[in-house]
Motif scaffolding. Structure first.
Motif, short mmCIF file in Angstrom:
data_model
loop_
_atom_site.label_atom_id
_atom_site.label_comp_id
_atom_site.label_asym_id
_atom_site.label_seq_id
_atom_site.Cartn_x
_atom_site.Cartn_y
_atom_site.Cartn_z
N ASP A 189 0.85 -1.18 0.00
CA ASP A 189 0.00 0.00 0.00
C ASP A 189 0.89 1.24 0.00
O ASP A 189 2.10 1.16 0.27
CB ASP A 189 -0.91 -0.01 1.22
N ALA A 206 2.63 2.25 3.19
CA ALA A 206 1.67 2.23 4.29
C ALA A 206 1.23 0.78 4.50
O ALA A 206 1.28 -0.03 3.56
CB ALA A 206 0.45 3.10 3.96
N THR A 210 -4.55 0.90 4.72
CA THR A 210 -4.49 2.23 5.34
C THR A 210 -4.09 3.31 4.35
O THR A 210 -4.07 4.49 4.71
CB THR A 210 -3.51 2.24 6.52
N TYR A 260 -3.60 -9.40 6.60
CA TYR A 260 -4.55 -8.77 5.69
C TYR A 260 -4.79 -9.67 4.46
O TYR A 260 -5.95 -9.91 4.09
CB TYR A 260 -4.01 -7.41 5.25
#
Length: 266
Positions: A189, A206, A210, A260
């Motif tokens: 990210d 990130a 997020t 995740y």
């Protein structure tokens, strides 16, 4: 689809910015400790100078740990790609990520096509795939055209939507354009933040979920599970002021991103 880690997930931990950098064997051991079965040795200069005995040690340890290997380099010159095909054979790797340009080579589209037409058949015969990464130095339509000109299943694209932002390409558009040709994904990210003093911006990494990566769109477009495309975690983690803090945050990001990606599959 297999979730993997990259040397870029250990960017600071193996760098010369820390008192005792991790060795490649230690990165493999940590990968296995986290229940990960794939490790991409990407842009890792020591690999090219390793002796046959050292390479055999890496292969043996990866086998013992149950970790499959992929490789990553830069450039398309035939001699260089042949060297990485040799390394792939030595390490049981079935994918080599590369980039159209390197520090000493900036081929035109036609030159790049010539390079690849020379070596892709050798990769295909060995069962190894070349994955050309999306990044700011080469427009994504050019990269797609190159892959489509060769039209060989052992040549595809390594998708990294974060890289293209510097060229003012929209990540979502790049995902859509490359999706049919994606054979590898670098998952990270990213987010824009104001620079100190509010003059300009910084684009940094990130934790997944997020930042500004539209991960849901990437998943829908690439269909990694359905097409057996491996997804490899990387980080763009800025230095956090000292080695201990930086390495701790790097480990936290890796744990978060693994959770995740695993949660997407439940």
């Amino acid at each position: 689809m297999t979730i993997g880690l990259s040397t870029y997930a250990y960017f600071w931990q193996w760098s010369d910015h820390v008192p005792r950098p991790l060795s490649l064997i230690e990165m493999l051991a940590d990968t296995a400790r986290q229940g990960v079965e794939l490790f991409q040795i990407c842009d890792y200069p020591p690999l090219e100078s390793m002796s046959d005995a050292e390479l055999d040690e890496v292969r043996g340890e990866a086998r013992r740990l149950g970790v499959r290997l992929e490789l990553g380099t830069r450039g398309l010159r035939p001699a260089h790609l042949r060297r990485y095909l040799e390394l792939a054979g030595r390490l049981d790797a079935t994918l080599v990520r590369s980039m159209m340009r390197s520090a000493d080579s900036e081929p035109t589209l036609d030159e790049a096509e010539g390079f690849l037409r020379e070596v892709v058949p050798e990769y295909a015969a060995a069962g190894v795939t070349i994955a050309l990464e999306t990044y700011e130095q080469v427009p994504t339509p050019t990269l797609v055209e190159l892959v489509e000109r060769i039209a060989d299943p052992h040549l595809g694209i390594c998708l990294d939507p974060a890289n293209v932002v510097a060229a003012l390409e929209l990540p979502e558009a790049v995902v859509d354009l490359t999706a049919p040709h994606v054979v590898n994904v670098h998952v990270k990210d990213f987010a824009f933040t104001r620079s100190p003093g509010w003059v300009g911006f910084q684009l940094t990494g990130a934790p997944l979920g997020t930042g500004q990566l539209d991960r849901a769109h990437e998943v829908r477009a690439v269909r990694a599970d359905e097409r057996d495309v491996n997804e490899v975690i990387e980080h763009w983690l800025p230095w956090q002021g000292d080695a201990e803090t930086t390495c701790a945050v790097e480990r936290e990001w890796t744990a978060h991103n693994l959770d995740y990606l695993r949660s997407e599959r439940t």
